[in-house]
Write an enzyme that holds these catalytic residues in place. Sequence first.
Site, PDB file in Angstrom:
ATOM      1  N   ASP A 116      -6.665  -4.305  -5.663  1.00  0.00           N
ATOM      2  CA  ASP A 116      -6.330  -2.958  -5.177  1.00  0.00           C
ATOM      3  C   ASP A 116      -4.878  -2.587  -5.496  1.00  0.00           C
ATOM      4  OD1 ASP A 116      -8.022  -4.662  -3.685  1.00  0.00           O
ATOM      5  OD2 ASP A 116      -8.158  -3.270  -2.015  1.00  0.00           O
ATOM      6  N   ASP A 126       0.798  -1.233   0.000  1.00  0.00           N
ATOM      7  CA  ASP A 126       0.000   0.000   0.000  1.00  0.00           C
ATOM      8  C   ASP A 126       0.829   1.280   0.000  1.00  0.00           C
ATOM      9  OD1 ASP A 126      -2.642  -0.942  -0.162  1.00  0.00           O
ATOM     10  OD2 ASP A 126      -2.573  -1.565   1.929  1.00  0.00           O
TER      11      ASP A 126
HETATM   12  N1  GLY Z   1      -7.384  -1.502  -0.114  1.00  0.00           N
HETATM   13  C1  GLY Z   1      -8.395  -1.811   0.817  1.00  0.00           C
HETATM   14  C2  GLY Z   1      -9.752  -1.337   0.488  1.00  0.00           C
HETATM   15  O1  GLY Z   1     -10.059  -0.905  -0.597  1.00  0.00           O
HETATM   16  O2  GLY Z   1     -10.570  -1.399   1.374  1.00  0.00           O
END
Ligand code: GLY
Length: 399
Positions: free
Chosen positions: A173, A115
């Site tokens: 994601d 992330d």
């Molecule tokens: N990346 C985590 C979400 O979209 O909740």
Amino acid sequence: MNFCRFIYLVAFFLAGFSGARAAEVPLSELVRASLDFSAAQYSGMLTQLEGREGYPRSVAHGEITFVPPKDWTSGFFPGSLWYLFEATGEAKWRDAAAKATSGLKSLQDYRGTHDLGFMLFCSYGNGYRLTGDAAYRDVLLAGAESLSTRFNPTVGCIKSWDRKEWAFPVIIDNMMNLELLCWAARASDQPRYRDLAVVHTDTTLRNHFRPDNSSYHVVVYDSTTGKAVQHITHQGCADESAWARGQMWGLYGFTHMYRVTRDPRYLAQAQKIATFILNHPRLPADKIPYWDFDAPDIPGAPRDASAAAIMCSALFELSDYVESSTGREYAAVAEQQLRSLASPAYRAKLGENHGFLLMHSTGDFPKHDEIDAPLNYADYYFLEALLRCKAHLAKAGGN
Ligand code: GLY
């Protein structure tokens, strides 16, 4: 403020108070009024944050929830402050954004998550774009190096999470974290960062999508053979369901990868995802998705304004890359979403919603967490969509 703008703003606020649809207001005025509102609302948020530690993420039990730098959402609040600086040009927002951004500096050496793209590119990335401060560039380049250490050449992907239960999980994601790598390749003249992003995208293209072009949330790989061994969900309602935000991360991510590579396969995939979403029989009339397209209790299921904001921003960009009639179709949906999000149905009243801009997002339904709640990333992509819409209108000569 000129007279016409004054009249439109009065109409806009009257529409809000009367419950009438914001659709009656010209788009350029809706964007201006929404940015004005956002600045006023976040001014209140800044006052509430005085003396508090951490980054505002959501609301639970009537209180703002704060997260530390290592939370995946830590970059969104600083990013929203940078967008307000971009929208207003006021030093107040630049100073607040710079202060919030500086608290994330240590992330440049953090190798424990995929992330980093969200955390650093929304904060430092926007800071560098808007100020050209070389110190921001250094943090971004170090962060890109940290992110690149999570790439496994056998799998052909960046590993999303370090968790005992899965050998090598990759979530859709993760497409959002490639922007940091692609930027770093250009900024440092080191093509290997972009090469990793391209390989990750190709692997995702092969393994993450179903025949109807919806995507799985998580694909688990065997890190020694590189084979995809599990297709599962983490935040959706079922392994085979279409978790709404995941579809939007894919849409946004493939659109971005087309921007930087001009690879027609990525454009085609972005369009296929758009087709899946836009033609979905369970996409509501106001274009704000339910948290999962397959949620069992539709139409009673909670919506996800964050998914709508991400989709809206992505569609504004995608509309520039396709032939004009399709581009108009995408832009029309994005406009409709912006009108919905800016209406009293989703946008908070000034001084309410604990200072957040949007209501009615869903963070993690299966964990019973952040349901029908404000979310910092809903606000971030709402602001980004407003700015993209403003740029579109300016390009079209509409203001
Ligand atoms: N990346 C985590 C979400 O979209 O909740």
